[in-house]
Design a protein around this motif. Structure first.
Motif, PDB file in Angstrom:
ATOM      1  N   GLU A 185      32.487  98.225  21.245  1.00  0.00           N
ATOM      2  CA  GLU A 185      33.084  99.276  20.432  1.00  0.00           C
ATOM      3  C   GLU A 185      34.598  99.308  20.608  1.00  0.00           C
ATOM      4  N   ARG A 186      35.070  98.985  21.807  1.00  0.00           N
ATOM      5  CA  ARG A 186      36.511  98.991  22.072  1.00  0.00           C
ATOM      6  C   ARG A 186      37.236  97.985  21.187  1.00  0.00           C
TER       7      ARG A 186
ATOM      8  N   MET B 105      38.399  99.331  17.875  1.00  0.00           N
ATOM      9  CA  MET B 105      39.373 100.426  17.844  1.00  0.00           C
ATOM     10  C   MET B 105      40.732  99.909  17.407  1.00  0.00           C
ATOM     11  N   ASP B 106      41.512 100.789  16.767  1.00  0.00           N
ATOM     12  CA  ASP B 106      42.886 100.407  16.491  1.00  0.00           C
ATOM     13  C   ASP B 106      43.689 100.459  17.793  1.00  0.00           C
TER      14      ASP B 106
ATOM     15  N   ALA C  98      46.207 102.204  18.895  1.00  0.00           N
ATOM     16  CA  ALA C  98      46.477 103.508  19.500  1.00  0.00           C
ATOM     17  C   ALA C  98      45.231 104.075  20.172  1.00  0.00           C
ATOM     18  N   LYS C  99      44.095 103.970  19.493  1.00  0.00           N
ATOM     19  CA  LYS C  99      42.867 104.500  20.062  1.00  0.00           C
ATOM     20  C   LYS C  99      42.438 103.700  21.287  1.00  0.00           C
ATOM     21  N   ARG C 100      42.619 102.367  21.220  1.00  0.00           N
ATOM     22  CA  ARG C 100      42.256 101.533  22.358  1.00  0.00           C
ATOM     23  C   ARG C 100      43.121 101.862  23.573  1.00  0.00           C
ATOM     24  N   THR C 101      44.380 102.131  23.336  1.00  0.00           N
ATOM     25  CA  THR C 101      45.277 102.497  24.438  1.00  0.00           C
ATOM     26  C   THR C 101      44.834 103.800  25.083  1.00  0.00           C
ATOM     27  N   ARG C 102      44.465 104.783  24.259  1.00  0.00           N
ATOM     28  CA  ARG C 102      43.990 106.059  24.791  1.00  0.00           C
ATOM     29  C   ARG C 102      42.690 105.882  25.559  1.00  0.00           C
ATOM     30  N   PHE C 103      41.800 105.046  25.021  1.00  0.00           N
ATOM     31  CA  PHE C 103      40.523 104.814  25.687  1.00  0.00           C
ATOM     32  C   PHE C 103      40.730 104.142  27.040  1.00  0.00           C
TER      33      PHE C 103
ATOM     34  N   TYR D  13      41.952 106.578  29.491  1.00  0.00           N
ATOM     35  CA  TYR D  13      40.865 107.473  29.902  1.00  0.00           C
ATOM     36  C   TYR D  13      39.980 106.811  30.957  1.00  0.00           C
TER      37      TYR D  13
ATOM     38  N   SER E  11      28.478 103.064  19.117  1.00  0.00           N
ATOM     39  CA  SER E  11      28.553 101.831  19.907  1.00  0.00           C
ATOM     40  C   SER E  11      27.281 100.992  19.830  1.00  0.00           C
TER      41      SER E  11
END
Length: 666
Positions: free
Chosen positions: A394-395, A398-399, A401-406, A409, A479
């Motif tokens: 699923e990662r 991700m775009d 920005a979202k991958r960076t946040r994930f 986290y 996912s």
């Protein structure tokens, strides 16, 4: 498509037909001149021949200027879209192009599973063109996600029993209309014990001056507001006029109370009290204020706020029931709803489920350790270890920005795990992997269980299965697309060889093309709360539990899909992998598959052999009752805490709570 000149139009009609909805909008909604929008060129031509303006366009990708018309009407349109994502995009298009309101009318799908259990169906629920069975809850959540705050959804025309002509026996062919006993055969005579309706009507105001009630009246709605809390805006105190229609009053009055609470006690207190109220409505035991002391405080970053169940339910709520069976009081709280520092004094130990690092949590852990109170990290997946990130499919979708946040986290979860005194995880395989990555602290296994509430619901809903073979796949998150591929080709062949078989897909899933060709026999539902899932399991013949077999990440998952279905004596066909190998004895209480040929063979055997289906289902149910109820796992949890505290200290703590000398839950 070149954007048309909308100067002469004041509303759009999504989903053209013969012009009746445009006439309705002009007569009842104050429209002057409407423009139809439809993707089907034949319908566009029909509209034009009837003297109406219509363009061929995709409502999900509408290239029209913003704020170009007063309102958008979607009358019996959304159910024809392929999925919920298309519904979301259409509502987004409408909100962008209109200035005043969006009006929606469509068939009622909320009772589909309930009716199937009674051997009947609404004719519109078995219509080839109705690909998206949009429930009130799903519609409300989409409205919320799109930032539409002044919304009301009502249910039209209550149906009291099976005599209604819109109801057909399950065996009736698809694409029918009113019930004809000579053609459709006999149908069960049933008085309904829950509310069932025929239509839903929804209005979303796009500016404060719009009177939602007046638009609903103009739509002809004299129905009942939706009877359950379908959704709650994430920031209650920022939402102006959404109706909590369960109480039939606008949020305005609730907001006054919220403002008073903020003035008296602050935002954290408001968050806590709001969460308590939501969970009382949903029947979820997540009320931290009600229990101020006890043996253990579970704090979760995954609370079951809307859907009713989440990983926080299994890892915290169900573990709390295990402790209760040992006579040890405990509490469950969402992280946002608890003052951790204040809780140190009232509890003997703490479990942090999926919490990421922040300064407050680190301060709490160090303070609890100083007070001699152990803090344990609880995990039910590997989303705490940065080195496994490339294994999470699923990662990759991700775009940036979202991958960076994930990734950030995951790193924060890793940091907090390492600060804790011990770890508790959900499977042996996950424990093995965790010990590789998190060294220096003990890691224990407390497997997921069902809850007492789930047990009670399973007893209430056990009954004969409907006559149509139903194969079900329950997907909790986005996912699982890669997992489903494991069985997709085999399932496609099964659907081809058994034309009576139907496929029930619950939750987000991208359907492979090999399956999509059977769309007329596919029923899709969004993620559901547990009481609704119970009814769905009742109508299921075979439960599918595919997992990506070569993935370490997938292998760390629990057998949740097996034991949830087993609770209802539904046999499971699963991937042969660590998640299921420990529980499913192939051919005894379920089936394990290592190839597409095995998936095909074992699904077909269960469809064709009712005795085999019944025997394996009963064996699964017996196994769940023996191994997966709170009382069955309580002894294991007792051993874990005895090791964490030390035998003598744990005995003293238990005695303290047994005699009432300690602080008890209230």
């Amino acid at each position: 498509m070149r954007a048309p000149d909308l100067t002469d139009f004041d509303f759009l009609d999504f989903g053209a037909s013969t012009g009746s909805s445009i006439e309705f909008a002009c007569k009842h909604l104050g429209g002057r001149r409407g423009l139809g929008v439809d993707l089907d060129p034949n319908k566009v031509e029909t509209m034009r021949r009837c003297g109406y303006d219509c363009i061929q366009a995709d409502a999900t990708k509408l290239e029209l200027p913003p704020n170009a018309v007063k309102f958008v009407l979607m009358s019996h349109f959304l159910e024809h879209l392929p999925d919920l994502d298309s519904v979301r995009k259409s509502i987004r298009s409408a909100a962008r192009v209109a200035t005043d309101f969006i009006a929606i009318r469509g068939p009622y799908f909320d009772a589909d599973e309930y009716l199937r259990g009674l051997g009947i169906k609404f004719y519109w629920s078995d219509w080839t063109g109705h690909l998206c069975h949009l429930t009130t809850m799903a519609l409300a959540e989409i409205m919320r996600a799109e930032g539409l705050k002044d919304v009301r959804i009502e249910c039209e025309r209550e149906v009291a029993d099976s005599n209604d002509p819109a109801l057909l026996p399950l065996a009736a062919p698809a694409d029918q209309h009113a019930y004809d006993p000579q053609f459709h055969g006999e149908k069960p005579q049933v008085q309904f014990n829950r509310k069932v309706y025929a239509e839903i009507v929804a209005v979303a105001a796009l500016r404060p001056q719009v009177d939602v009630r007046a638009v609903l009246n103009a739509m002809g709605s004299r129905g009942k507001p939706i009877s359950r809390l379908a959704w709650l805006p994430r920031n209650v105190y920022r939402t102006s006029k959404y109706f909590l229609v369960r109480r039939r009053r606008p949020v305005g009055s609730l907001l006054e109370q919220a403002a008073d609470e903020v003035r008296r006690s602050g935002l954290r207190s408001l968050a806590r009290r709001s969460r308590e109220h939501i969970n009382r409505l949903l029947g979820i035991p997540l009320e931290p204020a009600a229990i101020k002391s006890g043996f253990c405080l579970f704090v979760t970053a995954s609370p079951p706020v809307v859907k009713g169940y989440s990983s926080g339910s299994y890892r915290c709520g169900h573990a709390s029931e295990q402790l209760a069976s040992l006579g040890l009081p405990s509490a469950v709280s969402a992280y946002e709803g608890i003052d951790l520092m204040a809780a140190i004094r009232g509890f003997d130990c703490f479990v942090l489920h999926r919490l990421p690092w922040d300064g407050e949590v680190e301060k709490f852990i160090r303070s609890a350790r100083k007070a001699g109170k152990p803090v344990v990290y609880d995990a039910d997946d590997l989303v705490f270890e940065p080195s496994v990130l490339p294994n999470i499919r699923e990662r990759a979708r991700m775009d940036v920005a979202k991958r960076t946040r994930f990734d950030e986290y995951v790193g924060r979860r890793n940091r907090i795990f390492r600060l804790c005194d011990a770890g508790i995880v959900s499977t042996d395989y996950l424990a093995e992997q965790t010990r590789r990555f998190i060294q220096g602290i003990p890691v224990y296994v407390n497997r997921n269980t069902v809850s007492n509430r789930m047990l009670a619901l399973s007893e209430e809903t056990l009954s004969n299965k409907p006559p149509m073979p139903t194969i079900a796949y329950f997907s909790g998150t986005r996912s699982h697309d890669v997992d489903f591929v494991e069985c997709a080709d085999a399932l496609s062949r099964v659907m081809e060889m058994r034309p009576a078989a139907e496929l029930l897909l619950v939750g987000p899933l991208v359907i492979p093309d090999s399956i999509l060709r059977f769309r007329a026999r596919i029923r899709r539902r969004p993620v559901q709360p547990w009481p609704v899932l119970a009814g769905m399991y009742r109508s299921t013949w075979i439960n599918l539990a595919p997992l990506e077999r070569e993935s370490v990440f997938a292998g760390c998952k629990s057998a949740l899909k097996y034991f949830e279905a087993g609770l209802f004596a539904v046999p499971t066909v699963a991937s042969a992998c660590p998640a299921f190998d420990q529980d499913i004895r192939d051919g005894e209480n379920g089936f394990l598959c290592r190839s597409a040929a095995e998936w095909e063979d074992k699904i077909l055997r269960l469809i064709d052999d009712s005795e085999l289906r019944s025997r394996i289902g009963r064996a699964a149910r017996a196994h769940v009752h023996a191994e997966y109820v709170p009382q069955a796992r309580a002894e294991n949890l007792e051993r874990i805490w005895s090791e964490i505290f030390g035998v003598e200290r744990f005995k003293a703590i238990r005695e303290k709570h047994r005699t009432g000398e300690g602080s008890h839950a209230r």
